[in-house]
Write a protein that holds these residues in place. Structure first.
Motif, PDB file in Angstrom:
ATOM      1  N   ASP A 167      28.434   8.679  21.333  1.00 26.03           N
ATOM      2  CA  ASP A 167      27.041   8.232  20.716  1.00 26.03           C
ATOM      3  C   ASP A 167      26.389   7.690  21.990  1.00 26.03           C
ATOM      4  OD1 ASP A 167      27.405   8.657  17.907  1.00 26.03           O
ATOM      5  OD2 ASP A 167      28.678   6.417  17.365  1.00 26.03           O
ATOM      6  N   ARG A 177      26.516   6.530  27.085  1.00 26.25           N
ATOM      7  CA  ARG A 177      27.249   7.995  25.849  1.00 26.25           C
ATOM      8  C   ARG A 177      29.079   6.848  26.176  1.00 26.25           C
ATOM      9  NH1 ARG A 177      26.165  12.187  24.242  1.00 26.25           N
ATOM     10  NH2 ARG A 177      24.974  13.035  26.627  1.00 26.25           N
ATOM     11  N   MET A 211      12.065  10.438  23.235  1.00 27.78           N
ATOM     12  CA  MET A 211      13.766  10.452  23.088  1.00 27.78           C
ATOM     13  C   MET A 211      13.717  11.480  24.036  1.00 27.78           C
ATOM     14  SD  MET A 211      16.256  11.074  20.217  1.00 27.78           S
ATOM     15  CE  MET A 211      15.622  12.178  19.252  1.00 27.78           C
ATOM     16  N   TYR A 227      20.206   4.743  28.213  1.00 30.64           N
ATOM     17  CA  TYR A 227      21.159   5.106  27.959  1.00 30.64           C
ATOM     18  C   TYR A 227      22.796   5.576  28.767  1.00 30.64           C
ATOM     19  CZ  TYR A 227      16.718   6.227  26.827  1.00 30.64           C
ATOM     20  OH  TYR A 227      15.381   6.081  26.301  1.00 30.64           O
ATOM     21  N   ASP A 270      21.069  13.003  21.674  1.00 31.84           N
ATOM     22  CA  ASP A 270      20.565  12.148  20.499  1.00 31.84           C
ATOM     23  C   ASP A 270      20.550  10.926  21.131  1.00 31.84           C
ATOM     24  OD1 ASP A 270      19.246  13.994  19.028  1.00 31.84           O
ATOM     25  OD2 ASP A 270      20.857  15.267  18.309  1.00 31.84           O
TER      26      ASP A 270
END
Length: 81
Positions: free
Chosen positions: A36, A78, A1, A76, A6
């Protein structure tokens, strides 16, 4: 990760080809809260440019990282708004 963020949720789109990784990524980000990060796991090499292009042209999301390794492409995204 990645230590910079996160992961709130992981979306597995391995085996899906264009345009499904982008379609499913959009749907998954719709369900996230602002801030997120969604991790997307894909096997389609085209997903690198497809998800990058989608995020660049879509208000409310930002591509924060992409990784390539072992035939799996990790994206990834967001949700910003």
């Amino acid at each position: 990760m990645n230590a910079e963020f996160d992961i709130a949720e992981t979306l597995d789109v391995k085996g899906a080809s264009c345009p499904m990784p982008v379609v499913k990524t959009k749907s998954a980000t719709d369900d996230l809260d602002a801030g997120d990060v969604l991790e997307v796991l894909a096997t389609d090499p085209g997903s690198m440019s497809d998800i990058d292009g989608w995020a660049a042209g879509t208000e409310g999301v930002k591509l924060v990282d992409q990784e390539e390794g072992d035939d799996v492409y990790r994206h990834y995204v967001r949700k910003t708004a």
